[in-house]
Motif scaffolding. Sequence first.
Motif, PDB file in Angstrom:
ATOM      1  N   ASN A  87       0.806  -1.243  -0.068  1.00  0.00           N
ATOM      2  CA  ASN A  87       0.009  -0.038   0.027  1.00  0.00           C
ATOM      3  C   ASN A  87       0.895   1.259   0.165  1.00  0.00           C
ATOM      4  O   ASN A  87       0.503   2.226   0.543  1.00  0.00           O
ATOM      5  CB  ASN A  87      -1.026  -0.040   0.984  1.00  0.00           C
ATOM      6  N   ALA A  88       2.045   1.311  -0.604  1.00  0.00           N
ATOM      7  CA  ALA A  88       2.757   2.382  -0.911  1.00  0.00           C
ATOM      8  C   ALA A  88       1.846   3.446  -1.541  1.00  0.00           C
ATOM      9  O   ALA A  88       0.918   3.329  -2.456  1.00  0.00           O
ATOM     10  CB  ALA A  88       4.062   2.256  -1.919  1.00  0.00           C
ATOM     11  N   PRO A  89       1.893   4.875  -1.359  1.00  0.00           N
ATOM     12  CA  PRO A  89       1.065   5.980  -1.719  1.00  0.00           C
ATOM     13  C   PRO A  89       1.031   5.726  -3.409  1.00  0.00           C
ATOM     14  O   PRO A  89       0.069   6.336  -3.829  1.00  0.00           O
ATOM     15  CB  PRO A  89       1.615   7.222  -1.244  1.00  0.00           C
ATOM     16  N   ILE A  90       2.103   5.426  -4.054  1.00  0.00           N
ATOM     17  CA  ILE A  90       2.283   5.361  -5.424  1.00  0.00           C
ATOM     18  C   ILE A  90       1.350   4.569  -5.934  1.00  0.00           C
ATOM     19  O   ILE A  90       0.734   4.855  -7.240  1.00  0.00           O
ATOM     20  CB  ILE A  90       3.806   5.393  -5.942  1.00  0.00           C
ATOM     21  N   VAL A 117      10.140   8.598  -6.331  1.00  0.00           N
ATOM     22  CA  VAL A 117       9.790   9.462  -5.034  1.00  0.00           C
ATOM     23  C   VAL A 117      10.276   9.337  -4.013  1.00  0.00           C
ATOM     24  O   VAL A 117      10.738  10.477  -3.226  1.00  0.00           O
ATOM     25  CB  VAL A 117       8.157   8.956  -4.743  1.00  0.00           C
ATOM     26  N   ASN A 118      11.097   8.239  -3.616  1.00  0.00           N
ATOM     27  CA  ASN A 118      11.993   8.143  -2.516  1.00  0.00           C
ATOM     28  C   ASN A 118      13.394   8.607  -2.668  1.00  0.00           C
ATOM     29  O   ASN A 118      13.940   9.002  -1.718  1.00  0.00           O
ATOM     30  CB  ASN A 118      12.038   6.707  -2.317  1.00  0.00           C
ATOM     31  N   THR A 119      13.729   8.675  -3.741  1.00  0.00           N
ATOM     32  CA  THR A 119      15.298   9.055  -3.806  1.00  0.00           C
ATOM     33  C   THR A 119      15.335  10.453  -4.534  1.00  0.00           C
ATOM     34  O   THR A 119      16.378  11.329  -4.123  1.00  0.00           O
ATOM     35  CB  THR A 119      16.069   8.328  -4.914  1.00  0.00           C
ATOM     36  N   GLN A 120      14.186  10.928  -5.231  1.00  0.00           N
ATOM     37  CA  GLN A 120      14.301  12.333  -5.741  1.00  0.00           C
ATOM     38  C   GLN A 120      12.888  13.057  -5.548  1.00  0.00           C
ATOM     39  O   GLN A 120      12.034  13.263  -6.446  1.00  0.00           O
ATOM     40  CB  GLN A 120      14.525  12.463  -7.163  1.00  0.00           C
ATOM     41  N   PRO A 121      12.702  13.320  -4.066  1.00  0.00           N
ATOM     42  CA  PRO A 121      11.128  13.720  -3.881  1.00  0.00           C
ATOM     43  C   PRO A 121      10.956  15.155  -4.312  1.00  0.00           C
ATOM     44  O   PRO A 121       9.823  15.574  -4.735  1.00  0.00           O
ATOM     45  CB  PRO A 121      11.362  13.830  -2.259  1.00  0.00           C
ATOM     46  N   ASN A 122      11.974  15.896  -4.739  1.00  0.00           N
ATOM     47  CA  ASN A 122      11.604  17.079  -5.404  1.00  0.00           C
ATOM     48  C   ASN A 122      11.869  17.154  -6.790  1.00  0.00           C
ATOM     49  O   ASN A 122      12.156  18.100  -7.484  1.00  0.00           O
ATOM     50  CB  ASN A 122      12.500  18.226  -4.635  1.00  0.00           C
ATOM     51  N   ILE A 145       0.483   8.545 -15.965  1.00  0.00           N
ATOM     52  CA  ILE A 145       1.832   8.085 -15.041  1.00  0.00           C
ATOM     53  C   ILE A 145       2.276   9.347 -14.113  1.00  0.00           C
ATOM     54  O   ILE A 145       2.589   9.303 -13.007  1.00  0.00           O
ATOM     55  CB  ILE A 145       2.545   7.223 -15.758  1.00  0.00           C
ATOM     56  N   ARG A 146       2.631  10.445 -15.158  1.00  0.00           N
ATOM     57  CA  ARG A 146       3.398  11.258 -14.535  1.00  0.00           C
ATOM     58  C   ARG A 146       2.530  11.951 -13.520  1.00  0.00           C
ATOM     59  O   ARG A 146       2.900  12.651 -12.538  1.00  0.00           O
ATOM     60  CB  ARG A 146       3.713  12.453 -15.692  1.00  0.00           C
ATOM     61  N   VAL A 152       2.020  12.072  -5.680  1.00  0.00           N
ATOM     62  CA  VAL A 152       2.435  11.606  -4.761  1.00  0.00           C
ATOM     63  C   VAL A 152       3.424  12.542  -4.207  1.00  0.00           C
ATOM     64  O   VAL A 152       3.660  12.750  -2.715  1.00  0.00           O
ATOM     65  CB  VAL A 152       3.037   9.940  -4.765  1.00  0.00           C
ATOM     66  N   MET A 153       4.248  13.044  -4.698  1.00  0.00           N
ATOM     67  CA  MET A 153       5.197  14.208  -4.534  1.00  0.00           C
ATOM     68  C   MET A 153       4.758  15.317  -3.757  1.00  0.00           C
ATOM     69  O   MET A 153       5.466  15.816  -3.005  1.00  0.00           O
ATOM     70  CB  MET A 153       6.156  14.766  -5.736  1.00  0.00           C
ATOM     71  N   THR A 154       3.568  15.742  -4.281  1.00  0.00           N
ATOM     72  CA  THR A 154       2.915  16.713  -3.514  1.00  0.00           C
ATOM     73  C   THR A 154       2.189  16.557  -1.996  1.00  0.00           C
ATOM     74  O   THR A 154       1.987  17.208  -1.309  1.00  0.00           O
ATOM     75  CB  THR A 154       1.677  17.551  -4.165  1.00  0.00           C
TER      76      THR A 154
END
Length: 156
Positions: A87-90, A117-122, A145-146, A152-154
């Motif tokens: 159940n990861a947010p993605i 998302v985990n390695t480049q959250p911004n 997909i984008r 998820v990043m927001t």
Amino acid sequence: MNTRGTFKCELEMLVNGRRQNVTIRSADTLLRVLREHLGLTGAKAGCENGDCGACTVIVNGLPIKSCLMLAVETQGSSIATIEGLQNAPIQQAFIDKFAFQCGFCTPGFIMVCHALVNTQPNADEDLIKEWLQSNICRCTGYEEIREAVRSVMTLE
């Protein structure tokens, strides 16, 4: 070595947080070991030459095409498959943004997006596009997909 000249070896793997012991051929890919020895069929055998990304898993935090990696290379590594995301947010973002159609490529895309998302959250739009280039979807455009990645990043 057995009578056919194939080397067998014992391998201890850390997959989805669990230690797994398997007896494999030294030439077995990570994809084959995950699917055939451990029953983890989320990583798909698509092209089996590293082009499509359907077999993507995460090894030590980075997305890896498991059809290109020998299982013996994972000694001491942490491996995450789609079955281990829990159940990861993605995953919910893919549902919410309709980021899949037939679903064959979806596990690989989710793994790439989870690692991104985990390695480049911004990550900016260019970086998102760059990461998504490692996977191919023949059913849908990549915009959904984008959108899933951006949503998820927001959240963070």
